[in-house]
Design a protein around this motif. Structure first.
Motif, PDB file in Angstrom:
ATOM      1  N   PRO A  23      -0.913   0.821   8.643  1.00  0.00           N
ATOM      2  CA  PRO A  23      -1.114   1.296  10.024  1.00  0.00           C
ATOM      3  C   PRO A  23      -1.010   2.809  10.178  1.00  0.00           C
ATOM      4  CG  PRO A  23       0.474  -0.529   9.943  1.00  0.00           C
ATOM      5  CD  PRO A  23       0.269  -0.057   8.536  1.00  0.00           C
ATOM      6  N   LEU A  24      -0.554   3.510   9.135  1.00  0.00           N
ATOM      7  CA  LEU A  24      -0.309   4.943   9.241  1.00  0.00           C
ATOM      8  C   LEU A  24      -1.417   5.792   8.634  1.00  0.00           C
ATOM      9  CD1 LEU A  24       3.477   4.966   8.306  1.00  0.00           C
ATOM     10  CD2 LEU A  24       2.483   5.292  10.572  1.00  0.00           C
ATOM     11  N   VAL A  25      -2.350   5.159   7.908  1.00  0.00           N
ATOM     12  CA  VAL A  25      -3.390   5.924   7.217  1.00  0.00           C
ATOM     13  C   VAL A  25      -4.765   5.499   7.719  1.00  0.00           C
ATOM     14  CG1 VAL A  25      -1.935   6.148   5.169  1.00  0.00           C
ATOM     15  CG2 VAL A  25      -3.625   4.304   5.270  1.00  0.00           C
ATOM     16  N   GLU A  26      -5.703   6.427   7.613  1.00  0.00           N
ATOM     17  CA  GLU A  26      -7.078   6.116   8.001  1.00  0.00           C
ATOM     18  C   GLU A  26      -7.892   5.633   6.810  1.00  0.00           C
ATOM     19  OE1 GLU A  26     -10.284   8.287  10.776  1.00  0.00           O
ATOM     20  OE2 GLU A  26      -9.950   9.296   8.863  1.00  0.00           O
ATOM     21  N   ARG A  27      -7.521   6.112   5.598  1.00  0.00           N
ATOM     22  CA  ARG A  27      -8.326   5.789   4.422  1.00  0.00           C
ATOM     23  C   ARG A  27      -7.421   5.476   3.232  1.00  0.00           C
ATOM     24  NH1 ARG A  27     -13.869   9.253   4.871  1.00  0.00           N
ATOM     25  NH2 ARG A  27     -13.759   9.734   7.086  1.00  0.00           N
ATOM     26  N   LEU A  28      -7.968   4.674   2.302  1.00  0.00           N
ATOM     27  CA  LEU A  28      -7.291   4.286   1.072  1.00  0.00           C
ATOM     28  C   LEU A  28      -8.222   4.593  -0.095  1.00  0.00           C
ATOM     29  CD1 LEU A  28      -5.257   2.606  -0.736  1.00  0.00           C
ATOM     30  CD2 LEU A  28      -6.590   0.586  -0.076  1.00  0.00           C
ATOM     31  N   ILE A  29      -7.718   5.326  -1.091  1.00  0.00           N
ATOM     32  CA  ILE A  29      -8.452   5.548  -2.342  1.00  0.00           C
ATOM     33  C   ILE A  29      -7.875   4.601  -3.379  1.00  0.00           C
ATOM     34  CG2 ILE A  29      -9.061   7.206  -4.136  1.00  0.00           C
ATOM     35  CD1 ILE A  29      -8.626   9.434  -2.076  1.00  0.00           C
ATOM     36  N   THR A  30      -8.727   3.743  -3.960  1.00  0.00           N
ATOM     37  CA  THR A  30      -8.206   2.692  -4.822  1.00  0.00           C
ATOM     38  C   THR A  30      -9.284   2.160  -5.747  1.00  0.00           C
ATOM     39  OG1 THR A  30      -6.880   0.657  -4.788  1.00  0.00           O
ATOM     40  CG2 THR A  30      -8.719   0.783  -3.234  1.00  0.00           C
ATOM     41  N   LYS A  31      -8.885   1.300  -6.657  1.00  0.00           N
ATOM     42  CA  LYS A  31      -9.811   0.547  -7.503  1.00  0.00           C
ATOM     43  C   LYS A  31     -10.150  -0.771  -6.789  1.00  0.00           C
ATOM     44  CE  LYS A  31      -6.232  -2.107  -9.862  1.00  0.00           C
ATOM     45  NZ  LYS A  31      -5.701  -2.606 -11.128  1.00  0.00           N
ATOM     46  N   PRO A  32     -11.136  -1.528  -7.287  1.00  0.00           N
ATOM     47  CA  PRO A  32     -11.380  -2.862  -6.732  1.00  0.00           C
ATOM     48  C   PRO A  32     -10.161  -3.763  -6.949  1.00  0.00           C
ATOM     49  CG  PRO A  32     -13.248  -2.136  -8.063  1.00  0.00           C
ATOM     50  CD  PRO A  32     -12.131  -1.166  -8.309  1.00  0.00           C
ATOM     51  N   GLY A  33      -9.622  -4.303  -5.885  1.00  0.00           N
ATOM     52  CA  GLY A  33      -8.444  -5.159  -5.991  1.00  0.00           C
ATOM     53  C   GLY A  33      -8.334  -6.069  -4.784  1.00  0.00           C
ATOM     54  N   TYR A  34      -8.140  -7.336  -5.021  1.00  0.00           N
ATOM     55  CA  TYR A  34      -8.160  -8.335  -3.948  1.00  0.00           C
ATOM     56  C   TYR A  34      -7.138  -8.032  -2.853  1.00  0.00           C
ATOM     57  CZ  TYR A  34      -7.387 -12.647  -1.414  1.00  0.00           C
ATOM     58  OH  TYR A  34      -7.222 -13.554  -0.398  1.00  0.00           O
TER      59      TYR A  34
ATOM     60  N   VAL B   1      -8.407  -0.042   7.727  1.00  0.00           N
ATOM     61  CA  VAL B   1      -8.353   1.154   6.902  1.00  0.00           C
ATOM     62  C   VAL B   1      -9.649   1.248   6.106  1.00  0.00           C
ATOM     63  CG1 VAL B   1      -7.155   2.290   4.982  1.00  0.00           C
ATOM     64  CG2 VAL B   1      -5.841   1.073   6.734  1.00  0.00           C
ATOM     65  N   GLY B   2     -10.291   2.398   6.134  1.00  0.00           N
ATOM     66  CA  GLY B   2     -11.484   2.608   5.326  1.00  0.00           C
ATOM     67  C   GLY B   2     -11.125   2.759   3.860  1.00  0.00           C
ATOM     68  N   ILE B   3     -11.960   2.202   2.987  1.00  0.00           N
ATOM     69  CA  ILE B   3     -11.671   2.182   1.556  1.00  0.00           C
ATOM     70  C   ILE B   3     -12.647   3.083   0.809  1.00  0.00           C
ATOM     71  CG2 ILE B   3     -11.582   0.746  -0.518  1.00  0.00           C
ATOM     72  CD1 ILE B   3     -10.738  -1.593   1.256  1.00  0.00           C
ATOM     73  N   HIS B   4     -12.085   4.055   0.059  1.00  0.00           N
ATOM     74  CA  HIS B   4     -12.863   4.849  -0.887  1.00  0.00           C
ATOM     75  C   HIS B   4     -12.687   4.181  -2.249  1.00  0.00           C
ATOM     76  CE1 HIS B   4     -13.559   8.673   1.551  1.00  0.00           C
ATOM     77  NE2 HIS B   4     -12.957   7.820   2.367  1.00  0.00           N
ATOM     78  N   LEU B   5     -13.709   3.471  -2.682  1.00  0.00           N
ATOM     79  CA  LEU B   5     -13.592   2.592  -3.841  1.00  0.00           C
ATOM     80  C   LEU B   5     -14.098   3.289  -5.097  1.00  0.00           C
ATOM     81  CD1 LEU B   5     -12.815  -0.305  -4.670  1.00  0.00           C
ATOM     82  CD2 LEU B   5     -15.243  -0.885  -4.476  1.00  0.00           C
ATOM     83  N   VAL B   6     -13.253   3.285  -6.130  1.00  0.00           N
ATOM     84  CA  VAL B   6     -13.609   3.885  -7.409  1.00  0.00           C
ATOM     85  C   VAL B   6     -14.210   2.815  -8.313  1.00  0.00           C
ATOM     86  CG1 VAL B   6     -12.750   5.149  -9.418  1.00  0.00           C
ATOM     87  CG2 VAL B   6     -11.754   5.563  -7.151  1.00  0.00           C
ATOM     88  N   HIS B   7     -15.355   3.113  -8.884  1.00  0.00           N
ATOM     89  CA  HIS B   7     -16.065   2.159  -9.735  1.00  0.00           C
ATOM     90  C   HIS B   7     -15.213   1.768 -10.936  1.00  0.00           C
ATOM     91  CE1 HIS B   7     -19.487   0.093 -11.423  1.00  0.00           C
ATOM     92  NE2 HIS B   7     -19.352   0.760 -12.557  1.00  0.00           N
ATOM     93  N   ARG B   8     -15.238   0.482 -11.262  1.00  0.00           N
ATOM     94  CA  ARG B   8     -14.478  -0.032 -12.407  1.00  0.00           C
ATOM     95  C   ARG B   8     -15.411  -0.806 -13.318  1.00  0.00           C
ATOM     96  NH1 ARG B   8      -9.425  -4.389 -12.138  1.00  0.00           N
ATOM     97  NH2 ARG B   8      -8.894  -4.318 -14.350  1.00  0.00           N
ATOM     98  N   GLN B   9     -15.265  -0.601 -14.629  1.00  0.00           N
ATOM     99  CA  GLN B   9     -16.110  -1.278 -15.602  1.00  0.00           C
ATOM    100  C   GLN B   9     -15.308  -2.279 -16.419  1.00  0.00           C
ATOM    101  OE1 GLN B   9     -17.529   2.296 -17.627  1.00  0.00           O
ATOM    102  NE2 GLN B   9     -19.554   2.005 -16.710  1.00  0.00           N
ATOM    103  N   GLY B  10     -16.007  -3.279 -16.991  1.00  0.00           N
ATOM    104  CA  GLY B  10     -15.396  -4.189 -17.943  1.00  0.00           C
ATOM    105  C   GLY B  10     -14.638  -5.341 -17.338  1.00  0.00           C
ATOM    106  N   PHE B  11     -14.751  -5.549 -16.027  1.00  0.00           N
ATOM    107  CA  PHE B  11     -14.035  -6.645 -15.380  1.00  0.00           C
ATOM    108  C   PHE B  11     -14.974  -7.255 -14.352  1.00  0.00           C
ATOM    109  CE2 PHE B  11     -10.647  -8.501 -12.621  1.00  0.00           C
ATOM    110  CZ  PHE B  11     -10.021  -9.255 -13.597  1.00  0.00           C
ATOM    111  N   ALA B  12     -15.346  -8.521 -14.560  1.00  0.00           N
ATOM    112  CA  ALA B  12     -16.447  -9.119 -13.803  1.00  0.00           C
ATOM    113  C   ALA B  12     -16.159  -9.252 -12.312  1.00  0.00           C
ATOM    114  CB  ALA B  12     -16.781 -10.501 -14.385  1.00  0.00           C
TER     115      ALA B  12
END
Length: 355
Positions: free
Chosen positions: A260-271, A282-293
Protein backbone atom coordinates in the motif's frame (compact mmCIF):
# COMPACT_ATOMS: atom_id res chain seq x y z
CA UNK A 1 -8.18 -32.35 11.94
CA UNK A 2 -4.49 -32.27 11.03
CA UNK A 3 -3.57 -30.45 7.82
CA UNK A 4 -0.14 -31.64 6.70
CA UNK A 5 1.11 -29.11 4.15
CA UNK A 6 4.17 -30.16 2.15
CA UNK A 7 5.51 -26.93 0.64
CA UNK A 8 8.16 -26.72 -2.04
CA UNK A 9 11.46 -25.22 -0.95
CA UNK A 10 12.11 -24.01 -4.51
CA UNK A 11 11.11 -20.46 -3.64
CA UNK A 12 9.44 -18.32 -1.01
CA UNK A 13 6.40 -17.82 -3.25
CA UNK A 14 5.16 -21.34 -2.49
CA UNK A 15 5.29 -20.59 1.22
CA UNK A 16 3.50 -17.26 0.80
CA UNK A 17 0.73 -18.82 -1.30
CA UNK A 18 0.12 -21.79 0.98
CA UNK A 19 0.41 -19.48 3.96
CA UNK A 20 -2.34 -17.20 2.65
CA UNK A 21 -4.66 -20.18 2.18
CA UNK A 22 -3.83 -21.75 5.55
CA UNK A 23 -4.28 -18.42 7.34
CA UNK A 24 -7.76 -18.18 5.82
CA UNK A 25 -8.43 -21.78 6.86
CA UNK A 26 -7.30 -21.02 10.42
CA UNK A 27 -9.89 -18.25 10.60
CA UNK A 28 -12.58 -20.77 9.68
CA UNK A 29 -11.23 -23.64 11.81
CA UNK A 30 -8.98 -22.25 14.56
CA UNK A 31 -8.83 -25.63 16.32
CA UNK A 32 -7.28 -27.51 13.41
CA UNK A 33 -3.57 -28.39 13.55
CA UNK A 34 -1.39 -26.89 10.83
CA UNK A 35 1.78 -28.88 10.15
CA UNK A 36 4.25 -27.47 7.62
CA UNK A 37 6.59 -30.01 6.05
CA UNK A 38 9.17 -28.04 4.10
CA UNK A 39 12.78 -26.98 3.73
CA UNK A 40 11.83 -23.29 3.81
CA UNK A 41 13.47 -21.37 6.68
CA UNK A 42 11.58 -21.32 9.96
CA UNK A 43 12.12 -17.56 10.31
CA UNK A 44 10.43 -16.95 6.94
CA UNK A 45 7.50 -19.17 7.90
CA UNK A 46 7.05 -17.33 11.20
CA UNK A 47 6.93 -14.08 9.27
CA UNK A 48 4.25 -15.51 6.96
CA UNK A 49 2.07 -16.97 9.71
CA UNK A 50 2.43 -14.26 12.36
CA UNK A 51 0.44 -15.19 15.45
CA UNK A 52 -1.16 -18.28 13.87
CA UNK A 53 0.54 -21.33 15.34
CA UNK A 54 1.98 -24.14 13.25
CA UNK A 55 4.21 -27.16 13.71
CA UNK A 56 7.30 -27.55 11.52
CA UNK A 57 8.56 -30.80 10.03
CA UNK A 58 11.85 -29.85 8.31
CA UNK A 59 11.62 -32.02 5.19
CA UNK A 60 12.76 -31.45 1.62
CA UNK A 61 10.15 -32.87 -0.77
CA UNK A 62 11.22 -31.57 -4.15
CA UNK A 63 14.02 -29.87 -6.04
CA UNK A 64 12.19 -27.69 -8.53
CA UNK A 65 14.90 -26.06 -10.61
CA UNK A 66 18.25 -25.26 -9.05
CA UNK A 67 18.89 -21.58 -9.65
CA UNK A 68 22.22 -20.06 -10.58
CA UNK A 69 20.79 -16.80 -9.24
CA UNK A 70 17.36 -15.19 -9.01
CA UNK A 71 17.16 -14.87 -12.80
CA UNK A 72 18.96 -17.98 -14.09
CA UNK A 73 18.63 -21.78 -13.90
CA UNK A 74 21.24 -24.57 -13.60
CA UNK A 75 19.92 -27.70 -15.38
CA UNK A 76 22.95 -29.90 -14.64
CA UNK A 77 22.78 -29.15 -10.92
CA UNK A 78 19.03 -29.78 -11.04
CA UNK A 79 19.52 -33.31 -12.40
CA UNK A 80 22.14 -34.06 -9.75
CA UNK A 81 19.80 -32.81 -7.03
CA UNK A 82 16.87 -34.85 -8.40
CA UNK A 83 18.94 -38.04 -8.22
CA UNK A 84 20.01 -37.25 -4.66
CA UNK A 85 16.41 -36.54 -3.64
CA UNK A 86 15.22 -39.83 -5.10
CA UNK A 87 17.73 -41.73 -2.96
CA UNK A 88 16.68 -39.84 0.16
CA UNK A 89 12.91 -39.97 -0.23
CA UNK A 90 12.12 -43.58 0.85
CA UNK A 91 13.48 -43.06 4.37
CA UNK A 92 11.77 -39.66 4.65
CA UNK A 93 8.42 -41.03 3.50
CA UNK A 94 8.65 -43.92 5.95
CA UNK A 95 9.52 -41.57 8.83
CA UNK A 96 6.75 -39.09 8.06
CA UNK A 97 4.21 -41.89 7.64
CA UNK A 98 5.16 -43.26 11.08
CA UNK A 99 4.80 -39.79 12.59
CA UNK A 100 1.41 -39.17 11.00
CA UNK A 101 0.06 -42.56 12.12
CA UNK A 102 1.05 -41.67 15.69
CA UNK A 103 -1.09 -38.50 15.66
CA UNK A 104 -4.65 -38.45 16.93
CA UNK A 105 -7.48 -37.59 14.56
CA UNK A 106 -7.95 -37.45 10.80
CA UNK A 107 -5.29 -36.19 8.38
CA UNK A 108 -5.48 -34.28 5.10
CA UNK A 109 -2.37 -33.74 2.96
CA UNK A 110 -1.92 -30.46 1.07
CA UNK A 111 0.79 -30.30 -1.59
CA UNK A 112 2.31 -27.09 -3.03
CA UNK A 113 3.49 -28.82 -5.29
CA UNK A 114 5.99 -31.63 -4.48
CA UNK A 115 4.90 -34.70 -6.48
CA UNK A 116 6.52 -37.06 -3.97
CA UNK A 117 3.75 -36.19 -1.51
CA UNK A 118 1.57 -38.65 -3.45
CA UNK A 119 3.89 -41.41 -2.26
CA UNK A 120 3.30 -40.37 1.35
CA UNK A 121 -0.45 -40.35 0.70
CA UNK A 122 -0.20 -43.90 -0.67
CA UNK A 123 1.80 -45.05 2.36
CA UNK A 124 -0.94 -44.07 4.78
CA UNK A 125 -4.09 -43.95 2.67
CA UNK A 126 -4.50 -40.23 3.39
CA UNK A 127 -6.43 -37.89 1.08
CA UNK A 128 -4.32 -35.41 -0.88
CA UNK A 129 -5.21 -31.99 -2.31
CA UNK A 130 -2.81 -30.11 -4.57
CA UNK A 131 -2.51 -26.32 -4.71
CA UNK A 132 -0.61 -24.46 -7.39
CA UNK A 133 -0.41 -22.69 -10.71
CA UNK A 134 1.85 -25.35 -12.21
CA UNK A 135 3.31 -28.77 -11.52
CA UNK A 136 6.92 -29.75 -12.04
CA UNK A 137 5.81 -31.83 -15.02
CA UNK A 138 5.08 -28.59 -16.91
CA UNK A 139 8.47 -27.14 -15.91
CA UNK A 140 10.58 -30.21 -16.77
CA UNK A 141 8.98 -31.07 -20.12
CA UNK A 142 10.34 -28.02 -22.02
CA UNK A 143 13.83 -28.70 -20.60
CA UNK A 144 13.96 -31.86 -22.72
CA UNK A 145 16.47 -34.71 -22.63
CA UNK A 146 16.61 -36.53 -19.28
CA UNK A 147 14.03 -34.12 -17.84
CA UNK A 148 11.30 -35.74 -19.95
CA UNK A 149 11.35 -38.88 -17.81
CA UNK A 150 11.19 -36.76 -14.65
CA UNK A 151 8.24 -34.84 -16.11
CA UNK A 152 6.34 -38.08 -16.72
CA UNK A 153 7.06 -39.33 -13.18
CA UNK A 154 5.70 -36.09 -11.77
CA UNK A 155 2.58 -36.22 -13.96
CA UNK A 156 1.70 -39.74 -12.82
CA UNK A 157 2.07 -38.74 -9.16
CA UNK A 158 -0.05 -35.61 -9.53
CA UNK A 159 -2.88 -37.68 -10.99
CA UNK A 160 -3.09 -39.63 -7.73
CA UNK A 161 -4.49 -36.71 -5.71
CA UNK A 162 -8.12 -36.18 -4.77
CA UNK A 163 -8.40 -32.53 -5.84
CA UNK A 164 -6.68 -29.40 -7.09
CA UNK A 165 -6.86 -25.78 -5.96
CA UNK A 166 -6.13 -24.22 -9.35
CA UNK A 167 -4.47 -20.83 -8.86
CA UNK A 168 -4.29 -18.01 -11.44
CA UNK A 169 -1.35 -17.39 -13.82
CA UNK A 170 -1.40 -21.13 -14.46
CA UNK A 171 0.34 -23.56 -16.75
CA UNK A 172 -1.24 -26.83 -17.87
CA UNK A 173 -2.36 -29.02 -14.95
CA UNK A 174 -4.37 -31.65 -16.81
CA UNK A 175 -4.27 -34.21 -14.05
CA UNK A 176 -7.88 -35.37 -14.26
CA UNK A 177 -8.78 -34.21 -10.75
CA UNK A 178 -11.78 -32.34 -9.32
CA UNK A 179 -10.70 -28.71 -9.00
CA UNK A 180 -11.66 -25.21 -8.01
CA UNK A 181 -10.27 -22.19 -9.83
CA UNK A 182 -9.58 -19.32 -7.45
CA UNK A 183 -8.59 -15.67 -7.64
CA UNK A 184 -5.53 -13.96 -6.18
CA UNK A 185 -4.27 -15.74 -3.05
CA UNK A 186 -3.25 -12.91 -0.73
CA UNK A 187 -3.02 -12.79 3.06
CA UNK A 188 -4.43 -9.83 5.00
CA UNK A 189 -2.17 -6.97 6.06
CA UNK A 190 -0.94 -6.94 9.66
CA UNK A 191 0.75 -3.52 9.80
CA UNK A 192 -0.77 -0.05 9.59
CA UNK A 193 0.57 1.61 6.46
CA UNK A 194 1.04 5.00 8.09
CA UNK A 195 3.06 3.48 10.93
CA UNK A 196 5.45 1.91 8.40
CA UNK A 197 5.63 5.14 6.41
CA UNK A 198 6.76 7.05 9.49
CA UNK A 199 9.12 4.27 10.63
CA UNK A 200 11.01 4.24 7.31
CA UNK A 201 10.54 7.97 6.59
CA UNK A 202 8.86 7.28 3.26
CA UNK A 203 7.37 10.02 1.08
CA UNK A 204 4.05 9.85 -0.77
CA UNK A 205 3.20 6.63 -2.56
CA UNK A 206 3.86 8.03 -6.04
CA UNK A 207 7.58 8.40 -5.23
CA UNK A 208 8.08 5.00 -3.55
CA UNK A 209 9.34 1.87 -5.31
CA UNK A 210 9.76 -1.67 -3.94
CA UNK A 211 12.67 -3.74 -5.31
CA UNK A 212 12.74 -7.48 -4.58
CA UNK A 213 13.91 -10.65 -6.32
CA UNK A 214 12.73 -13.34 -3.91
CA UNK A 215 14.62 -15.46 -1.45
CA UNK A 216 17.86 -15.69 -3.45
CA UNK A 217 17.95 -11.95 -3.97
CA UNK A 218 19.89 -10.16 -6.70
CA UNK A 219 22.71 -7.76 -5.86
CA UNK A 220 22.65 -4.58 -7.91
CA UNK A 221 24.92 -2.32 -5.91
CA UNK A 222 24.19 1.36 -5.28
CA UNK A 223 24.78 2.84 -8.75
CA UNK A 224 21.52 1.77 -10.48
CA UNK A 225 19.55 3.30 -7.61
CA UNK A 226 21.48 6.56 -7.88
CA UNK A 227 20.03 7.08 -11.35
CA UNK A 228 16.70 7.81 -9.63
CA UNK A 229 17.43 10.39 -6.90
CA UNK A 230 13.80 11.60 -6.84
CA UNK A 231 12.52 8.15 -5.82
CA UNK A 232 12.74 6.37 -2.46
CA UNK A 233 13.27 2.61 -2.61
CA UNK A 234 12.40 -0.17 -0.20
CA UNK A 235 14.77 -3.01 -1.08
CA UNK A 236 15.90 -6.46 0.01
CA UNK A 237 19.33 -5.87 -1.61
CA UNK A 238 22.01 -5.33 1.06
CA UNK A 239 24.52 -4.16 -1.57
CA UNK A 240 22.43 -1.00 -2.06
CA UNK A 241 22.24 -0.10 1.62
CA UNK A 242 24.71 2.76 1.31
CA UNK A 243 22.46 4.85 -0.92
CA UNK A 244 20.67 7.51 1.11
CA UNK A 245 17.33 7.02 -0.69
CA UNK A 246 17.29 3.21 -0.25
CA UNK A 247 15.55 1.73 2.79
CA UNK A 248 16.28 -1.88 3.69
CA UNK A 249 13.27 -4.12 4.29
CA UNK A 250 13.09 -4.55 8.08
CA UNK A 251 13.54 -8.10 9.35
CA UNK A 252 10.35 -9.87 10.29
CA UNK A 253 8.16 -7.86 7.92
CA UNK A 254 6.57 -9.22 4.77
CA UNK A 255 6.96 -7.47 1.43
CA UNK A 256 3.18 -7.52 1.41
CA UNK A 257 3.05 -4.89 4.17
CA UNK A 258 4.69 -2.33 1.87
CA UNK A 259 2.39 -2.79 -1.13
CA UNK A 260 0.00 0.00 0.00
CA UNK A 261 2.99 2.34 0.34
CA UNK A 262 4.57 1.98 -3.11
CA UNK A 263 3.40 2.77 -6.61
CA UNK A 264 5.70 0.35 -8.42
CA UNK A 265 7.54 -2.95 -7.86
CA UNK A 266 10.71 -4.03 -9.69
CA UNK A 267 10.90 -7.81 -9.63
CA UNK A 268 11.34 -11.09 -11.48
CA UNK A 269 8.36 -13.22 -12.60
CA UNK A 270 6.93 -14.68 -9.40
CA UNK A 271 3.46 -15.92 -8.50
CA UNK A 272 3.08 -14.52 -4.98
CA UNK A 273 4.74 -11.19 -5.80
CA UNK A 274 2.24 -10.78 -8.63
CA UNK A 275 -0.72 -11.65 -6.40
CA UNK A 276 0.31 -9.22 -3.68
CA UNK A 277 1.15 -6.37 -6.05
CA UNK A 278 -1.98 -6.71 -8.19
CA UNK A 279 -4.19 -6.99 -5.11
CA UNK A 280 -2.92 -3.56 -4.01
CA UNK A 281 -2.84 -1.97 -7.48
CA UNK A 282 0.95 -1.75 -7.63
CA UNK A 283 2.46 -1.46 -11.10
CA UNK A 284 5.05 -4.12 -11.89
CA UNK A 285 8.34 -3.50 -13.71
CA UNK A 286 9.08 -7.07 -14.74
CA UNK A 287 12.60 -8.26 -15.48
CA UNK A 288 12.86 -10.96 -18.14
CA UNK A 289 13.86 -14.39 -16.86
CA UNK A 290 15.24 -17.28 -18.90
CA UNK A 291 15.38 -21.04 -18.36
CA UNK A 292 12.16 -21.44 -16.37
CA UNK A 293 8.98 -22.30 -18.26
CA UNK A 294 6.67 -20.47 -15.84
CA UNK A 295 8.27 -17.10 -16.61
CA UNK A 296 6.66 -16.42 -20.03
CA UNK A 297 3.29 -17.58 -18.66
CA UNK A 298 3.55 -15.07 -15.82
CA UNK A 299 4.70 -12.36 -18.22
CA UNK A 300 1.66 -12.88 -20.42
CA UNK A 301 -0.62 -12.96 -17.37
CA UNK A 302 0.82 -9.64 -16.24
CA UNK A 303 0.06 -8.08 -19.62
CA UNK A 304 -3.53 -9.26 -19.26
CA UNK A 305 -4.22 -8.41 -15.63
CA UNK A 306 -1.84 -5.76 -14.31
CA UNK A 307 -0.31 -2.37 -14.99
CA UNK A 308 3.25 -2.99 -16.06
CA UNK A 309 6.47 -2.30 -17.89
CA UNK A 310 8.92 -4.95 -19.15
CA UNK A 311 12.70 -4.73 -18.60
CA UNK A 312 15.66 -6.72 -19.88
CA UNK A 313 18.29 -7.99 -17.46
CA UNK A 314 20.73 -5.48 -18.93
CA UNK A 315 18.29 -2.65 -18.24
CA UNK A 316 17.97 -3.89 -14.66
CA UNK A 317 21.72 -3.92 -14.09
CA UNK A 318 22.39 -0.49 -15.56
CA UNK A 319 19.45 1.22 -13.86
CA UNK A 320 17.33 1.84 -16.97
CA UNK A 321 14.19 1.09 -14.96
CA UNK A 322 11.72 3.34 -16.83
CA UNK A 323 10.28 4.72 -13.61
CA UNK A 324 9.54 7.99 -15.38
CA UNK A 325 7.44 6.22 -18.01
CA UNK A 326 3.69 5.57 -17.69
CA UNK A 327 2.64 2.05 -16.80
CA UNK A 328 1.05 0.08 -19.60
CA UNK A 329 -2.59 -0.79 -18.80
CA UNK A 330 -3.90 -4.32 -18.27
CA UNK A 331 -5.17 -5.86 -21.49
CA UNK A 332 -8.13 -7.62 -19.86
CA UNK A 333 -8.68 -6.40 -16.32
CA UNK A 334 -8.25 -7.34 -12.65
CA UNK A 335 -8.67 -10.76 -11.04
CA UNK A 336 -10.85 -11.56 -8.02
CA UNK A 337 -9.17 -10.77 -4.70
CA UNK A 338 -10.70 -13.57 -2.58
CA UNK A 339 -8.70 -16.56 -3.85
CA UNK A 340 -7.35 -17.51 -0.42
CA UNK A 341 -10.84 -17.49 1.08
CA UNK A 342 -12.23 -19.52 -1.84
CA UNK A 343 -9.45 -22.07 -1.48
CA UNK A 344 -9.84 -22.32 2.31
CA UNK A 345 -13.58 -22.91 2.05
CA UNK A 346 -13.12 -25.62 -0.57
CA UNK A 347 -10.32 -27.23 1.44
CA UNK A 348 -12.43 -27.16 4.60
CA UNK A 349 -15.31 -28.93 2.83
CA UNK A 350 -13.04 -31.68 1.57
CA UNK A 351 -11.31 -32.14 4.90
CA UNK A 352 -14.67 -32.55 6.65
CA UNK A 353 -15.88 -34.95 3.97
CA UNK A 354 -12.81 -37.18 4.43
CA UNK A 355 -12.78 -37.05 8.23
Amino acid sequence: MLIYAAISGHGYGHGSRSGAILLALAQRQPGWRLVLSTSLPAAFLRTVFGEVSFELRPCGWDVGVVQADALGADPAATLTALDALERRLPDQIAAEARWLRAQAGPVLLLGDVPPALARLAQAGGWPLIWVGNFGWDAIYSPMGGPFLAWAERCRLLYRQGQGLIHCPFSMSMNWGLPEIRVGLTVAPLRQRAEDLRRRLELPERSRCVLVSFGGLGFELGEEPFRRWPDRVFVSTDPSAAGAAHVRQLPQGLRLLEFMPLVERLITKPGYSSFCEALAHDVGIHLVHRQGFAEAPVLEEALRRHGRHRLLSQEQLRCGDWQLDQPLRPAGVGPLALDGAQQAASWLEDRALAYS
